[in-house]
Design a protein around this motif. Structure first.
Motif, short mmCIF file in Angstrom:
data_model
loop_
_atom_site.label_atom_id
_atom_site.label_comp_id
_atom_site.label_asym_id
_atom_site.label_seq_id
_atom_site.Cartn_x
_atom_site.Cartn_y
_atom_site.Cartn_z
N ILE A 99 0.86 -1.18 0.00
CA ILE A 99 0.00 0.00 0.00
C ILE A 99 0.89 1.23 0.00
O ILE A 99 1.76 1.38 0.87
N ALA A 100 0.70 2.13 -0.96
CA ALA A 100 1.53 3.33 -1.04
C ALA A 100 0.77 4.44 -1.75
O ALA A 100 -0.10 4.18 -2.59
N TRP A 101 1.12 5.69 -1.41
CA TRP A 101 0.58 6.84 -2.13
C TRP A 101 1.13 6.84 -3.54
O TRP A 101 2.29 6.49 -3.78
N VAL A 102 0.31 7.27 -4.48
CA VAL A 102 0.71 7.24 -5.89
C VAL A 102 1.94 8.09 -6.18
O VAL A 102 2.88 7.60 -6.83
N PRO A 103 2.03 9.35 -5.75
CA PRO A 103 3.24 10.12 -6.08
C PRO A 103 4.52 9.52 -5.53
O PRO A 103 5.56 9.54 -6.19
N LYS A 104 4.46 8.97 -4.31
CA LYS A 104 5.65 8.33 -3.74
C LYS A 104 6.06 7.12 -4.59
O LYS A 104 7.24 6.91 -4.86
N ALA A 105 5.06 6.33 -4.97
CA ALA A 105 5.35 5.14 -5.76
C ALA A 105 5.86 5.51 -7.14
O ALA A 105 6.75 4.85 -7.69
N LEU A 106 5.32 6.58 -7.73
CA LEU A 106 5.80 7.01 -9.05
C LEU A 106 7.25 7.47 -8.98
O LEU A 106 8.03 7.23 -9.92
N ALA A 107 7.62 8.12 -7.89
CA ALA A 107 9.02 8.52 -7.71
C ALA A 107 9.91 7.29 -7.64
O ALA A 107 11.00 7.26 -8.23
N SER A 108 9.45 6.25 -6.96
CA SER A 108 10.22 5.01 -6.87
C SER A 108 10.30 4.31 -8.23
O SER A 108 11.33 3.74 -8.59
N ARG A 109 9.19 4.36 -8.99
CA ARG A 109 9.20 3.75 -10.32
C ARG A 109 10.22 4.45 -11.22
O ARG A 109 10.92 3.81 -11.99
N GLU A 110 10.28 5.77 -11.13
CA GLU A 110 11.23 6.50 -11.96
C GLU A 110 12.67 6.14 -11.60
O GLU A 110 13.57 6.24 -12.44
N GLN A 111 12.86 5.68 -10.39
CA GLN A 111 14.18 5.26 -9.94
C GLN A 111 14.43 3.77 -10.19
O GLN A 111 15.47 3.25 -9.81
N GLY A 112 13.46 3.09 -10.82
CA GLY A 112 13.68 1.71 -11.22
C GLY A 112 12.82 0.65 -10.57
O GLY A 112 12.94 -0.54 -10.90
#
Length: 383
Positions: A99-112
């Motif tokens: 479970i995670a907030w979308v912007p936080k998860a998107l930042a992690s996705r951009e980092q791989g």
């Protein structure tokens, strides 16, 4: 903050308790025996983003009521904490879902991080910026010249987006203060506006005595900036899955549908039985009081219901707004949450729609069109 804890809550261990709880279920709540399975249960780990509290009432209800077991799953809920990043735990294969907030998860996705939003449970943002009435802060523009608290750790994105929209420079126009995960700085007068979740820290203020009156603070004593109204709200609690497994592992794909189906049942239970759902969370060892958990359950329900497209469906317009805010809002250093739009694997409605389809065939109300929140009276200290 206290150190994080891990809570192992196997579905099989809860079977007897779940059976007792079922006898008290509302008729509008799905039965835990509606699609019973046989044979060995599939182990599943769910990583939360914070400690046990009613922010996650639907997941705990699904466990307690036997909905996970009913889908053939033995779910272990892993509590979060200040030192745990759920999407990283998921990306590192230490959990099956997170479970995670979308912007936080998107930042992690951009980092791989290879993660995909498969269920957008919260349809609205629960973040507020709270101030005392006398400060006369009613919009982001009113923060100019004020001491503004924020938690950091990615929780501040909407605040910076609001200031950006109001044409405020966070490095010059406000004094930013690192805020603890409570409201002590606001209550002591050390800051003018504090970050708060409507389902948690906002209630902490209302559970505190106002020294001027000797009674608990009232909503009329406060002003709030609601980022939903300011137009900079971002999608928050979502269920994230492993992208690679979704693309190649048929067993994982099937598990995802089953998991989502059980989760939906859990949130429906919380919607239709807020007091019982709050009691379930209390039974799992939350450090917050009974009236506070009922408040939290009720406020979280407001963020979820009604869900016109069905609970968990990612709305394309809301997603686009969240991505736009994440790309445009600048922090104190002038950086944005993400630098480019995420690829098409960032979210999918495939699995949530399959789960919703199965539940609709069982005549389960997955939209909550007639949902009405309850009135909650907070006790001092949230007891």
């Amino acid at each position: 903050m206290k150190p994080s804890r891990r809570v192992v809550l196997g579905a099989a261990a809860m079977a007897a308790t779940a059976a007792l709880m079922l006898s008290a279920c509302s008729t509008s709540t799905p039965s835990a025996s509606s699609s019973a399975t046989s044979g060995a249960l599939t182990p599943v780990k769910l990583q939360l983003q914070w400690f046990a509290q009613a922010q996650f009432a639907g997941y705990y209800a699904a466990l307690k009521q036997g909905y996970f077991k009913d889908e053939g799953l033995d779910v272990t809920i892993l509590e979060g904490g200040t030192d745990i990043v759920p999407q990283t735990v998921l990306a590192n294969n230490q959990a099956d879902f997170a479970i995670a907030w979308v912007p936080k998860a998107l930042a992690s996705r951009e980092q791989g991080a290879g993660i995909t939003d498969v269920g957008q449970i919260y349809q609205r943002s629960g973040t507020l910026q709270v101030s005392m009435k006398k400060a006369n802060i009613t919009s982001a523009a009113d923060l100019k010249g004020k001491k503004v608290g924020n938690w950091g750790f990615g929780n501040e994105f909407e605040l910076f987006a609001g200031m950006t929209k109001a044409k405020l420079n966070p490095a010059k126009d406000v004094t930013l203060v690192q805020q603890n995960f409570d409201e002590s700085a606001l209550l002591s007068g050390d800051i003018d506006a504090a970050q708060a979740m409507v389902y948690n820290e906002y209630a902490q203020i209302l559970e505190t005595k106002n020294p001027a009156t000797g009674e608990l603070y009232k909503a009329s004593d406060l002003n709030v900036i609601d980022w939903n109204k300011e137009g900079t709200a971002m999608l928050q609690d979502a269920i994230w899955a492993n992208t690679a497994k979704l693309s190649s592992d048929k067993a994982y794909q099937a598990t995802t549908v089953k998991f989502l189906k059980a989760v939906i049942k859990g949130w429906i239970y919380a919607r239709d039985n807020p007091q019982k759902a709050a009691d379930i969370v209390v039974s799992y060892g939350t450090k917050l009081g009974t009236s506070h958990q009922l408040w939290q359950t009720n406020e979280v329900n407001k963020l979820i219901w009604p869900s016109p497209d069905g609970i968990g469906v990612i709305n394309a317009a809301d997603w686009k707004r969240t991505v736009g805010v994440a790309m445009d809002a600048k922090n104190l250093e002038g950086s944005t949450v993400i630098t480019k739009a995420p690829d098409s694997d960032a979210y999918t409605n495939t699995y949530i729609k399959k789960a919703l389809g199965e539940l609709k065939s069982e005549n389960v109300d997955t939209t909550g069109a007639n949902f009405k929140p309850i009135d909650v009276t907070l006790a001092e200290g949230g007891k």
